[in-house]
Design an enzyme around this catalytic site. Structure first.
Site, PDB file in Angstrom:
ATOM      1  N   THR B  63     -43.318  41.879 -62.650  1.00  0.00           N
ATOM      2  CA  THR B  63     -43.240  40.501 -62.152  1.00  0.00           C
ATOM      3  C   THR B  63     -44.555  40.193 -61.432  1.00  0.00           C
ATOM      4  O   THR B  63     -45.441  41.042 -61.373  1.00  0.00           O
ATOM      5  CB  THR B  63     -42.074  40.331 -61.149  1.00  0.00           C
ATOM      6  OG1 THR B  63     -42.437  41.008 -59.943  1.00  0.00           O
ATOM      7  CG2 THR B  63     -40.768  40.899 -61.661  1.00  0.00           C
ATOM      8  N   CYS B  64     -44.621  38.984 -60.849  1.00  0.00           N
ATOM      9  CA  CYS B  64     -45.867  38.637 -60.162  1.00  0.00           C
ATOM     10  C   CYS B  64     -46.071  39.479 -58.891  1.00  0.00           C
ATOM     11  O   CYS B  64     -47.182  39.611 -58.402  1.00  0.00           O
ATOM     12  CB  CYS B  64     -45.898  37.157 -59.823  1.00  0.00           C
ATOM     13  SG  CYS B  64     -44.492  36.629 -58.874  1.00  0.00           S
ATOM     14  N   ASN B  65     -44.987  40.040 -58.377  1.00  0.00           N
ATOM     15  CA  ASN B  65     -45.107  40.810 -57.131  1.00  0.00           C
ATOM     16  C   ASN B  65     -45.001  42.316 -57.312  1.00  0.00           C
ATOM     17  O   ASN B  65     -45.172  43.066 -56.352  1.00  0.00           O
ATOM     18  CB  ASN B  65     -44.036  40.378 -56.126  1.00  0.00           C
ATOM     19  CG  ASN B  65     -44.427  39.103 -55.441  1.00  0.00           C
ATOM     20  OD1 ASN B  65     -45.603  38.892 -55.150  1.00  0.00           O
ATOM     21  ND2 ASN B  65     -43.469  38.229 -55.211  1.00  0.00           N
ATOM     22  N   ARG B  66     -44.677  42.753 -58.514  1.00  0.00           N
ATOM     23  CA  ARG B  66     -44.560  44.191 -58.706  1.00  0.00           C
ATOM     24  C   ARG B  66     -44.669  44.586 -60.184  1.00  0.00           C
ATOM     25  O   ARG B  66     -44.301  43.807 -61.066  1.00  0.00           O
ATOM     26  CB  ARG B  66     -43.258  44.741 -58.113  1.00  0.00           C
ATOM     27  CG  ARG B  66     -41.993  44.225 -58.753  1.00  0.00           C
ATOM     28  CD  ARG B  66     -40.766  44.751 -58.030  1.00  0.00           C
ATOM     29  NE  ARG B  66     -40.624  44.144 -56.707  1.00  0.00           N
ATOM     30  CZ  ARG B  66     -40.675  44.834 -55.581  1.00  0.00           C
ATOM     31  NH1 ARG B  66     -40.851  46.134 -55.602  1.00  0.00           N
ATOM     32  NH2 ARG B  66     -40.512  44.216 -54.429  1.00  0.00           N
ATOM     33  N   GLU B 136     -34.720  36.708 -51.726  1.00  0.00           N
ATOM     34  CA  GLU B 136     -34.842  35.736 -52.828  1.00  0.00           C
ATOM     35  C   GLU B 136     -34.016  36.231 -54.022  1.00  0.00           C
ATOM     36  O   GLU B 136     -33.824  37.438 -54.201  1.00  0.00           O
ATOM     37  CB  GLU B 136     -36.323  35.515 -53.192  1.00  0.00           C
ATOM     38  CG  GLU B 136     -37.118  36.786 -53.447  1.00  0.00           C
ATOM     39  CD  GLU B 136     -37.402  37.007 -54.902  1.00  0.00           C
ATOM     40  OE1 GLU B 136     -36.916  36.224 -55.705  1.00  0.00           O
ATOM     41  OE2 GLU B 136     -38.082  37.997 -55.222  1.00  0.00           O
ATOM     42  N   GLN B 138     -34.480  35.557 -57.376  1.00  0.00           N
ATOM     43  CA  GLN B 138     -35.138  35.720 -58.673  1.00  0.00           C
ATOM     44  C   GLN B 138     -35.227  37.194 -59.094  1.00  0.00           C
ATOM     45  O   GLN B 138     -35.054  37.526 -60.261  1.00  0.00           O
ATOM     46  CB  GLN B 138     -36.540  35.136 -58.569  1.00  0.00           C
ATOM     47  CG  GLN B 138     -37.049  34.571 -59.871  1.00  0.00           C
ATOM     48  CD  GLN B 138     -38.455  34.008 -59.718  1.00  0.00           C
ATOM     49  OE1 GLN B 138     -39.021  34.017 -58.627  1.00  0.00           O
ATOM     50  NE2 GLN B 138     -39.007  33.535 -60.797  1.00  0.00           N
ATOM     51  N   GLY B 213     -46.388  16.202 -57.840  1.00  0.00           N
ATOM     52  CA  GLY B 213     -46.975  17.543 -57.949  1.00  0.00           C
ATOM     53  C   GLY B 213     -45.921  18.631 -57.865  1.00  0.00           C
ATOM     54  O   GLY B 213     -44.716  18.360 -57.969  1.00  0.00           O
ATOM     55  N   GLU B 214     -46.355  19.872 -57.625  1.00  0.00           N
ATOM     56  CA  GLU B 214     -45.466  21.031 -57.645  1.00  0.00           C
ATOM     57  C   GLU B 214     -44.398  20.956 -56.543  1.00  0.00           C
ATOM     58  O   GLU B 214     -43.210  21.167 -56.810  1.00  0.00           O
ATOM     59  CB  GLU B 214     -46.319  22.312 -57.505  1.00  0.00           C
ATOM     60  CG  GLU B 214     -45.538  23.609 -57.526  1.00  0.00           C
ATOM     61  CD  GLU B 214     -44.671  23.813 -58.762  1.00  0.00           C
ATOM     62  OE1 GLU B 214     -44.906  23.142 -59.792  1.00  0.00           O
ATOM     63  OE2 GLU B 214     -43.728  24.621 -58.677  1.00  0.00           O
ATOM     64  N   MET B 215     -44.849  20.627 -55.324  1.00  0.00           N
ATOM     65  CA  MET B 215     -43.873  20.584 -54.212  1.00  0.00           C
ATOM     66  C   MET B 215     -42.857  19.468 -54.427  1.00  0.00           C
ATOM     67  O   MET B 215     -41.665  19.637 -54.147  1.00  0.00           O
ATOM     68  CB  MET B 215     -44.587  20.430 -52.876  1.00  0.00           C
ATOM     69  CG  MET B 215     -45.282  21.704 -52.463  1.00  0.00           C
ATOM     70  SD  MET B 215     -46.031  21.603 -50.861  1.00  0.00           S
ATOM     71  CE  MET B 215     -44.734  22.118 -49.783  1.00  0.00           C
TER      72      MET B 215
END
Lengths: 262, 450
Positions: B63-66, B136, B138, B213-215
């Site tokens: 994933t993006c974090n691991r 989280e 996800q 936008g994204e937010m």
């Protein structure tokens, strides 16, 4: 100590203890939950014993206390407004204290002078005052929420604190119902006195004038709210003044006439 | 990572589990980016690595974090740090030709863990106790996907399968029984949650979202999930707002030309534009409130999550208007994070409890052959003795029913003895277990005496 005195003590001590415990609802800590639940339990115990006391003694103060207590419990279920108990519990305790120390003999008239209009007058007055008290409590909750949000103190707001729409809806309904019953009590009171069934009507003048003043004030609140579109903040502040006026008619005129507090 | 293992150290397969990889604690974003593998790459890498190293049980979470490899090897003695680094290096060399990381960094960066540390880490990852944003949701979905990929690659064996199943069960229990996931921790979510102060039922509210936008998208998606009374997305370029509305399949798109009118009909305004100057001025609010009085709307929440700010702070001077900026929401998010952190203690208790269950299961797996041998020994021995007895003359007159009853009694006795042995083994710890196993092996792993 007779049974009435025991019931009286249970009612008063339950509401005094509930007053100090229900305020725990304003804190966010989960550790307060047990204290809060005990507070609600004592409130219910106090409500039941006050109802028994009111039915036995027929005293107007205990009738009012029981009516406010039941209105509070109903608002828990209808509007999920548990925190209103933090305001009504001390008011009920104060009302019961006034009954013990100042108005032990003020009660619903006996059959000798009983008329339908006087009975309706008393019941309507009690219900009207109950909803005025409720409106005051709701106003305080509303203004506290308003202050916290204006100051952006978001983390100080309890999780279970009611939302604006709930408070506004409950406040509007309380004001309308309260006003309707205060109007009814004024009309029936007028009919009773016009029928000449009140011996010393002069003694009642301050109370009558004050009751009309309170009624006029509530009329102003509703007119300004409905016609001028006043923001709920203003309505809430005005209903606090309305409650102060009404309290004066209750406590300030205690010693006027034979049924000063009715 | 903690070093604690279940209460009773047992002789089991635990030391054969391993874990190697990078995560947000051990590697910076560039490193994690370089090591990231797509699901297709992961599947290819698992097949190739399994063949190369003879590892039948492997799974990989990217994933993006691991980017972490979880595995089980029956040859526990080979699970050295160097060996695990070699596995990790091989995986990335096989499929990730674009890797910008040299071999030296390969050997330095990945962390490794084996045994109970690896098991506990797997539980932590699945339950989001090791995530960058604690609690989280996800990661649990990504963990499930990693299991599916391993299953498709044919590298999810009984041991790793059981571990991941236990880890997911633990994650579910933690999510249900603790407050770890109850409080939202993103600014856009916190903005919508703040609207609950206006009405506890968000479906009764009218939302106006400024910006596309994204937010704004995240806030709009979250708001739309509650099916609010009205959801308006207003952007300076109306087309972008229209695109967002189409993506959401909910709400209406507007430009900024009738802002006062849009505000007048809103209960909650969330602003997240990239404008360098204020988009909403006090005069807009005053104009809007003149219309609102007639339609008797409640309070107006202005939530400014843009930087630089979009809403003039003077707007809060209007009665019935509540203005919040990103700092206010950050304090809410921080408070929510604190609540999640408080829940970690409770979550750790659940992890320990579930690891103990897993430990029991592992213990039984290791002792299964021995228990099976003991059962066979008892049955054979008792049956042999029973047959000798039946051969004697005074038992020859037994009818079939009587013989069946005696056979059943023999089987029950064997089963009872085996069960007692299994129970004793389960409850034994450390050296005691080893001594028991040696004794039982000496006794039962041979043919019954003639």
């Amino acid at each position: 100590m007779d049974n009435n005195a025991i019931i009286s003590m249970i009612s008063l001590s339950s509401f005094l203890l509930a007053s100090s415990l229900v305020v725990l609802g304003f804190k966010n800590s989960p550790r307060q939950v047990i204290g809060l639940r005990v507070g609600y339990f004592l409130f219910v115990v106090g409500t039941l014993s006050t109802t028994v006391e009111a039915l036995q003694s027929g005293s107007t103060a205990t009738l009012l206390a029981a009516a406010v207590a039941w209105a509070t419990i109903i608002s828990w279920f209808v509007w999920k407004l548990e925190l209103i108990g933090a305001f009504t519990a001390p008011v009920i305790a104060l009302t019961l204290l006034s009954h013990i120390f100042f108005l032990p003999h003020a009660r619903v008239p006996s059959s000798s002078i009983d008329t339908r209009s006087l009975q309706i007058h008393i019941v309507a007055a009690v219900i009207g005052q109950t909803f005025a008290i409720l409106a005051c409590g709701l106003s305080l909750l509303f203004l506290w929420l308003d202050k916290k949000l204006k100051n952006r103190e978001l983390n100080e707001l309890p999780v279970r604190y009611p939302a604006f729409t709930t408070l506004t809806k409950a406040l509007n309904r309380s004001l309308w119902i309260g006003f309707a019953f205060i109007t009814l009590s004024l009309l029936t009171g007028a009919i009773f006195s016009l029928n000449g069934q009140l011996d010393n009507i002069q003694n009642m003048y301050p109370k009558i004038v004050w009751a009309i003043l309170v009624w006029t004030w509530y009329l102003c609140i509703l007119v300004l709210k409905e016609i001028r579109g006043y923001q709920p903040q203003k309505t809430a502040r005005m209903s606090l003044i309305g409650f102060a006026l009404m309290s004066l008619s209750w406590f300030g005129l205690l010693f006027v006439g034979p049924w000063g507090a009715q | 990572m903690t070093n604690s293992s279940p209460k009773k150290p047992r002789l089991d397969h635990s030391s054969e589990f391993f874990c190697v990889g990078h995560n947000h604690r051990t590697a910076d974003i560039e490193t994690r980016e370089a090591y990231y593998l797509t699901p297709e790459q992961v599947e290819l890498a698992l097949v190739a690595t399994s063949k190369k190293f003879g590892l039948s049980e492997l799974a990989m979470l990217s994933t993006c974090n691991r980017c972490e490899v979880f595995g089980f090897s029956s040859a526990a003695t080979f699970l050295s740090v160097e060996f695990l680094h070699e596995i990790y290096e091989f995986i990335h060399e096989t499929v990730n030709s674009k890797s910008k990381i040299g071999p030296d960094l390969f050997r330095k960066t990945p962390y490794t863990s084996t045994g109970w540390d690896a098991i506990r880490h797997t539980f932590h990852v699945a339950a989001s106790l090791d995530s960058l944003v604690l609690g989280e949701t996800q990661i649990t979905g990504q963990f499930k996907d990693a299991i599916t990929i391993a299953r498709n690659a044919g590298t999810l064996g009984a041991m790793l399968g059981r571990l991941t199943q236990e880890a997911l069960g633990t994650a579910k229990k933690i999510r249900t029984e603790t407050a770890i996931g109850r409080h939202r921790v993103s600014i856009s979510h916190a903005a919508i949650d703040l609207a609950r102060r206006a009405s506890s039922d968000l479906s009764t509210l009218s939302f106006l979202i400024l910006g596309a936008g994204e937010m704004s998208r995240v806030a709009a998606e979250y708001a739309a999930s509650y099916k609010p009374r009205r959801l308006v997305i207003a952007n300076r370029t109306k087309e972008k707002a229209t695109t967002l509305v189409e993506q959401l399949n909910f709400g209406e798109a507007h430009g900024h030309d009738q802002l006062s009118s849009l505000i007048a009909h809103a209960d909650v305004v969330i602003s997240a534009t990239s404008a360098s100057e204020f988009v909403v001025m006090k005069s807009d609010i005053v104009t809007a409130f003149k219309t609102r009085k007639n339609s008797r709307l409640g309070p107006l929440f202005l939530i400014d999550i843009a930087l630089p700010r979009d809403i003039d702070p003077k707007c809060s001077e209007v009665e019935g208007v509540y203005l919040f900026d990103i700092d206010d929401l950050k304090s809410v998010v921080e408070a929510h994070m604190d609540k999640r952190r408080e829940a970690v203690v409770e979550a750790e208790h659940i992890v320990t409890e579930r690891m103990d269950n897993f430990s029991q299961w592992l213990g039984l797996q290791k002792m299964a052959p021995l228990i099976s041998s003991s059962s066979k020994y008892f049955t054979d021995t008792i049956l042999k003795e029973a047959q000798k007895t039946f051969a004697r003359e005074n038992f020859s007159r037994l009818d079939d029913d009587q013989r069946k009853a005696i056979d059943a009694m023999v089987a029950a006795m064997a089963s009872r003895f085996t069960s007692d042995i299994a129970k004793t083994l389960r409850n034994a710890t450390g050296d005691e277990t080893q001594a028991l196993i040696s004794a039982l092996k000496a006794l039962f792993e041979k043919d019954p005496s003639p």
